[in-house]
Design an enzyme around this catalytic site. Structure first.
Site, PDB file in Angstrom:
ATOM      1  N   HIS A  32      38.246  37.383  42.272  1.00  0.00           N
ATOM      2  CA  HIS A  32      37.972  37.474  40.836  1.00  0.00           C
ATOM      3  C   HIS A  32      37.617  38.922  40.526  1.00  0.00           C
ATOM      4  CE1 HIS A  32      36.770  35.957  36.838  1.00  0.00           C
ATOM      5  NE2 HIS A  32      35.950  37.002  36.872  1.00  0.00           N
ATOM      6  N   CYS A  33      38.361  39.519  39.602  1.00  0.00           N
ATOM      7  CA  CYS A  33      38.166  40.926  39.254  1.00  0.00           C
ATOM      8  C   CYS A  33      37.517  41.033  37.878  1.00  0.00           C
ATOM      9  CB  CYS A  33      39.499  41.666  39.254  1.00  0.00           C
ATOM     10  SG  CYS A  33      39.340  43.415  38.805  1.00  0.00           S
ATOM     11  N   PRO A  34      36.288  41.541  37.787  1.00  0.00           N
ATOM     12  CA  PRO A  34      35.652  41.676  36.471  1.00  0.00           C
ATOM     13  C   PRO A  34      36.343  42.696  35.575  1.00  0.00           C
ATOM     14  CG  PRO A  34      34.320  42.729  38.175  1.00  0.00           C
ATOM     15  CD  PRO A  34      35.409  41.992  38.883  1.00  0.00           C
ATOM     16  N   ASN A  75      38.661  40.747  33.888  1.00  0.00           N
ATOM     17  CA  ASN A  75      38.020  39.524  33.389  1.00  0.00           C
ATOM     18  C   ASN A  75      38.847  38.291  33.727  1.00  0.00           C
ATOM     19  OD1 ASN A  75      36.051  37.995  32.010  1.00  0.00           O
ATOM     20  ND2 ASN A  75      37.281  37.994  30.136  1.00  0.00           N
ATOM     21  N   ASN A  76      39.302  38.216  34.965  1.00  0.00           N
ATOM     22  CA  ASN A  76      40.137  37.091  35.360  1.00  0.00           C
ATOM     23  C   ASN A  76      40.254  37.063  36.878  1.00  0.00           C
ATOM     24  OD1 ASN A  76      41.735  34.848  35.084  1.00  0.00           O
ATOM     25  ND2 ASN A  76      43.481  35.909  34.179  1.00  0.00           N
TER      26      ASN A  76
END
Length: 316
Positions: A154-156, A159-160
């Site tokens: 999950h990559c902030p 945002n996904n």
């Protein structure tokens, strides 16, 4: 040696989370709906990403290119930088607003399992958090609150989750950001050399102190993002070529799936044979299965309580 049950557990799952959350009844989702994760940290990171790209645009255009006396130099570099920046933001938007491969919520019903027509003795697993039947290589994301097919991480910043259906856009995003960062660094160095040789008051429309501060900030931003996105780009390409996601590599388990060649994995991830469309964030991954296969319509029913379901053997 781990049991098959432990092999398929999520990396986020701890001992105190074995109690399943309250499961909602199955919902019929449409694959064409806009996908957006309402996470405060992710939204802030996404806004910062766009702000930094626009800041770089401002410095490149109004500090370096527009005041330049060389019209051809300004036009060529302006066209190249703006094209790469546009592709980077478009890739970011697609990575952020594309369903990464979410498994439908609440499909862990007896009726749905029967509709799968599984072989006797076959075992399926239910996610206790989103009450879904987990396909192979799916993992639960605690931020998206969904099980994601081939979830890498999950990559902030987007945002996904990065998963089966949006990994191409994430790879393109990291590639284009690294390219505009490198381009910006080269132009900063050339502009500094030009200003040292010429009068500082003539090499920019801003005052010399403001010009120096803006160029140093852009240099710092470009260097930081060049290193970060280049590493991420290389990591993602390596994951695709080895047919092993970040989570699967983190768990260090023997693959339970049939691995494919690096070239076939690249064609699946980028949507077909090698072409210009590989570099476009506006083309879909047509080489993958239709998204309607990912969201089947399943019969309504009660959520089963067991986390591990074994198809009973046929009685003779």
């Amino acid at each position: 040696m781990r049991t098959p049950v432990s092999r398929f557990r999520d990396v986020e799952r701890q001992a105190n989370s074995l109690q399943p959350a309250q499961c909602l009844p199955p919902c019929h989702e449409r694959p064409n709906n806009m996908w957006f994760i309402k996470d405060a940290c992710g939204i802030v990171c996404a806004v910062i990403t766009w702000f930094l790209v626009f800041f770089a645009e401002f410095v490149v255009l109004f500090v370096m290119l527009i005041p330049s006396k060389n019209l051809i130099y300004s036009m060529l570099n302006g066209a190249l930088f703006n094209s790469l920046a546009f592709l980077a933001l478009a890739s970011h938007f697609r990575a952020m607003c594309t369903d990464p491969g979410a498994v439908p919520k609440g499909n862990a019903t007896k009726e749905y399992i029967e509709s799968l027509q599984l072989k006797p003795g076959q075992v399926v697993y239910k996610c206790p958090k989103c009450c879904s039947i987990k396909p192979d290589r799916a993992h639960h994301c605690s931020v998206c609150k969904r099980c994601i097919r081939k979830m890498d991480h999950h990559c902030p910043w987007v945002n996904n989750c990065v998963g089966e259906s949006n990994q191409k856009y994430f790879v393109l995003f990291t590639m284009y950001i690294s390219l505009i960062s490198l381009h910006a660094l080269v132009m900063v160095v050339l502009h500094f050399l030009y200003c040292f040789e010429d009068d500082w008051t003539k090499c920019s429309s801003f005052s010399p102190p403001a010009t120096v501060i803006l160029l140093i900030l852009l240099c710092f931003e470009g260097l930081l993002f060049l290193i970060f996105t280049s590493v991420m780009f290389g990591t993602q390409v390596h994951s695709i070529c080895t047919d092993e996601t970040g989570i699967e590599r983190l768990k260090r388990e023997d693959p339970t799936w049939q691995k494919i060649s690096s070239w076939e994995a690249m064609k699946i991830a980028f949507g077909g044979p090698l072409s210009v469309s590989w570099l476009s964030p506006f083309t879909d991954c047509t080489c993958q299965k239709d998204t309607s296969d990912h969201v089947p319509v399943f019969p309504q029913g009660e959520i089963i309580e067991e986390d591990v379901i074994e198809i009973p053997l046929e009685s003779h």
